[in-house]
Write an enzyme that holds these catalytic residues in place. Sequence first.
Site, short mmCIF file in Angstrom:
data_model
loop_
_atom_site.label_atom_id
_atom_site.label_comp_id
_atom_site.label_asym_id
_atom_site.label_seq_id
_atom_site.Cartn_x
_atom_site.Cartn_y
_atom_site.Cartn_z
N SER A 30 29.58 -8.34 2.80
CA SER A 30 29.44 -8.25 1.34
C SER A 30 28.25 -9.04 0.81
O SER A 30 28.00 -10.17 1.21
CB SER A 30 30.72 -8.76 0.67
OG SER A 30 30.59 -8.71 -0.74
N SER A 87 28.21 -9.42 -2.53
CA SER A 87 28.71 -9.85 -3.83
C SER A 87 28.49 -11.34 -4.09
O SER A 87 28.12 -11.72 -5.20
CB SER A 87 30.19 -9.50 -3.97
OG SER A 87 30.37 -8.12 -4.12
N LYS A 133 42.19 -1.55 -2.75
CA LYS A 133 42.06 -1.14 -4.16
C LYS A 133 43.32 -0.47 -4.72
O LYS A 133 43.55 -0.53 -5.93
CB LYS A 133 40.85 -0.23 -4.33
CG LYS A 133 39.53 -0.93 -4.05
CD LYS A 133 38.35 -0.03 -4.34
CE LYS A 133 37.05 -0.75 -4.00
NZ LYS A 133 35.87 0.01 -4.42
N ASP A 139 34.18 0.78 -10.64
CA ASP A 139 33.46 1.62 -9.67
C ASP A 139 32.86 2.86 -10.32
O ASP A 139 31.68 3.17 -10.16
CB ASP A 139 34.40 2.06 -8.55
CG ASP A 139 34.64 0.98 -7.51
OD1 ASP A 139 33.74 0.14 -7.31
OD2 ASP A 139 35.72 0.99 -6.89
N TYR A 166 26.15 0.71 0.60
CA TYR A 166 24.90 0.03 0.25
C TYR A 166 24.38 -0.85 1.37
O TYR A 166 23.31 -1.43 1.27
CB TYR A 166 25.06 -0.79 -1.04
CG TYR A 166 25.95 -2.00 -0.91
CD1 TYR A 166 25.43 -3.24 -0.55
CD2 TYR A 166 27.31 -1.91 -1.15
CE1 TYR A 166 26.23 -4.35 -0.42
CE2 TYR A 166 28.13 -3.01 -1.03
CZ TYR A 166 27.59 -4.24 -0.67
OH TYR A 166 28.39 -5.34 -0.54
#
Length: 290
Positions: free
Chosen positions: A23, A25, A74, A110, A229
């Site tokens: 990640s 993030s 999720k 999202d 990504y």
Amino acid sequence: MKQWLIDTGTVMHGVFGDPVKHSKSPAMHNRAFRELGLNAAYAAFHVTPDRLKAAVEGIRALGFRGVNVTIPHKLDVMNYLDEIEESAQAIGAVNTIVNDNGKLTGYNTDGIGYVRSLKEEAGFDVKGKKVLMLGAGGAARGVAYALAKEGAAAVYIANRTEAKAVELADMIGSMTVSAGISYGQLKEVQDQVDLVVHNTSVGMHPNVDEVLIDTSWFHEGLTVSDLIYNPPVTRLLREAQARGAKTHGGLGMFIYQGVYAFEYWTSLPAPVDAMREAVLEAFRSEAGRS
């Protein structure tokens, strides 16, 4: 920009995922906090499905302001929250949690992040277009809902388990023409679509040589979009480019879903350019070490 230190007043944030090591993030959000001079920090937490409930309880116990939720949590995370925002409820998936004094509310950024990226980076307006989605998991639910809401003429959803594709198609059926199919039925719709959206983890780092479907039917005039990504250009996108299709990577969606999450947590406008720069720098740093 003032020196950034973690102390007893630092407001904590994070991301829960399995896997989560890849990640970007933390790089993105920590740069955003520093850019705005906020005493806040963000870290990645490897949370396996059997520990998800305990991890969510930890948000309250430790006083985290919020977390992001990624693969594969999720959908299941919704079982442990106090409230689900209306669009996230309709989507049936949460990727952002906000903690207001112990009350945990789930949101989904999202889909809105994806549509913004698709418009700004690929110049693609989905209104009146036909879309083929590959995969029907948590991220796909947000994207399918957003595409339908934006006015897609049709959304076809292909998935390994056809029943999951049908379930997602039914969810958006009141907003657009939709159908759930298996990967074996792709030939029935592939010549009709303007946009292909890949929503699974196939091809994600470190398994960068994998591709989900046969891409020999890709062509000029088609736009192929990959939510992955990392890497920024997947094998799917390379094969699409080789066949003359326009391509759109997942970096923009990743950044914009983070932008909306940041704004939910802080109630401040997110420093979008700095967040993008931080993610790109993280990739460059990673490439330099390999």
